[in-house]
Design an enzyme around this catalytic site. Sequence first.
Site, PDB file in Angstrom:
ATOM      1  N   LYS A 167      11.086  34.894   0.731  1.00 31.23           N
ATOM      2  CA  LYS A 167      10.956  35.274  -0.762  1.00 31.23           C
ATOM      3  C   LYS A 167      12.116  34.878  -1.555  1.00 31.23           C
ATOM      4  O   LYS A 167      12.150  34.367  -2.733  1.00 31.23           O
ATOM      5  CB  LYS A 167      10.429  36.659  -0.785  1.00 31.23           C
ATOM      6  CG  LYS A 167       8.797  36.468  -0.294  1.00 31.23           C
ATOM      7  CD  LYS A 167       8.669  38.254   0.244  1.00 31.23           C
ATOM      8  CE  LYS A 167       7.312  38.156   0.841  1.00 31.23           C
ATOM      9  NZ  LYS A 167       6.875  39.582   1.077  1.00 31.23           N
TER      10      LYS A 167
ATOM     11  N   GLN B  12       8.989  45.676   1.091  1.00 34.03           N
ATOM     12  CA  GLN B  12       8.340  44.894   2.312  1.00 34.03           C
ATOM     13  C   GLN B  12       7.917  46.045   3.143  1.00 34.03           C
ATOM     14  O   GLN B  12       8.325  46.895   3.638  1.00 34.03           O
ATOM     15  CB  GLN B  12       9.498  44.113   2.898  1.00 34.03           C
ATOM     16  CG  GLN B  12       8.930  43.374   4.085  1.00 34.03           C
ATOM     17  CD  GLN B  12       7.931  42.071   3.493  1.00 34.03           C
ATOM     18  OE1 GLN B  12       8.034  41.612   2.534  1.00 34.03           O
ATOM     19  NE2 GLN B  12       6.936  41.611   4.482  1.00 34.03           N
TER      20      GLN B  12
ATOM     21  N   ASP C 152       3.361  43.414  -5.975  1.00 35.39           N
ATOM     22  CA  ASP C 152       2.307  43.096  -5.083  1.00 35.39           C
ATOM     23  C   ASP C 152       1.082  43.781  -5.465  1.00 35.39           C
ATOM     24  O   ASP C 152       0.218  43.474  -4.803  1.00 35.39           O
ATOM     25  CB  ASP C 152       2.835  44.362  -3.872  1.00 35.39           C
ATOM     26  CG  ASP C 152       3.570  43.513  -2.823  1.00 35.39           C
ATOM     27  OD1 ASP C 152       3.390  42.329  -2.516  1.00 35.39           O
ATOM     28  OD2 ASP C 152       4.473  44.031  -2.394  1.00 35.39           O
TER      29      ASP C 152
HETATM   30  N1  GUN Z   1       3.962  42.774   4.494  1.00 35.86           N
HETATM   31  C1  GUN Z   1       3.235  41.622   4.710  1.00 35.86           C
HETATM   32  N2  GUN Z   1       2.673  40.993   3.838  1.00 35.86           N
HETATM   33  C2  GUN Z   1       3.211  41.852   2.720  1.00 35.86           C
HETATM   34  C3  GUN Z   1       2.989  41.511   1.275  1.00 35.86           C
HETATM   35  O1  GUN Z   1       2.577  40.785   0.516  1.00 35.86           O
HETATM   36  N3  GUN Z   1       3.752  42.448   0.403  1.00 35.86           N
HETATM   37  C4  GUN Z   1       4.602  43.341   1.002  1.00 35.86           C
HETATM   38  N4  GUN Z   1       5.236  44.480   0.031  1.00 35.86           N
HETATM   39  N5  GUN Z   1       4.900  43.663   2.334  1.00 35.86           N
HETATM   40  C5  GUN Z   1       4.048  42.796   3.030  1.00 35.86           C
END
Ligand code: GUN
Length: 281
Positions: free
Chosen positions: A49, A93, A116
């Site tokens: 990311k 995350q 998100d």
């Molecule tokens: N953990 C696994 N996928 C995601 C996601 O799309 N966003 C976040 N914040 N954590 C994750």
Amino acid sequence: MAILIDGKKVAKEILENLADETVFMNPVPGLAVIIVGEDAASKIYVNSKKKKAAELGFNSIVVELPENVSQQELLNKIEELNNDDKIDGILVQMPLPEHINKNDVIEKINPLKDVDCFHPYNVGKIASGNKPYVYPCTPKGIIRLLEYYDIEIEGKNTVVVGRSNIVGRPMAQMLLNMNATVTICHSRTKNLGEITKTADILICAAGKANLITEDMVKDGAVVIDVGINRNKDGKLCGDVDFSSVEKKASYITPVPGGVGPMTICSLMVNTIDLHRIQKNI
Ligand code: GUN
């Protein structure tokens, strides 16, 4: 034999177009990713990311906090980012360590910076058929893929396997908002195969290797595989037994190279969208 849905190619196209837009942005969009602890898979996701955001010229920061960080320290960090004009999107995350209340953390994020779409304000918008500021990354990426391949959603029987807050639940709500008929299955569902066999569009987000076998899929179904698992040989695989199901489906996503690249792509699009909303551009 199914047509392969090439998420890698579609994501690349979208990101190339984004790069053309962001090159002229000043100030640039800002994305902050918070990671707590040492979870190996999370570290890999967070790095990609950060890398993608930096490639697009974003203000891309990663905040690494130790496994034993207190909930209050984490909330303070989010508050600081909420008040930082150079940050448009905040992502914490998941998963978080046990001692931290995930819901308290999510609710601390300013809904305008909720890249998100995890905050109850934005989740509630989707659930009530309204528009959140941005849609959750993985379901949004899946819808983009279906649209790219001209796969109609309205009126279709869709089955979502998995009820996580990250994928299954928002996916089901978004399909419903697009006038699909939606069934949600999960680990306690009885006769899973009988239900998945009714799907015109089958979306598997259970996190279980080879859960979906050929006998559970209708002829000509569209099969979207969100799973990221390791098989016995340590190879990456989805929730779908790809080699048998691809013979029956009309379209299918591979793992890797299907949904995964679209999730990151949606995160970048969301960051730009939040930037535009907050900076009124
Ligand atoms: N953990 C696994 N996928 C995601 C996601 O799309 N966003 C976040 N914040 N954590 C994750």
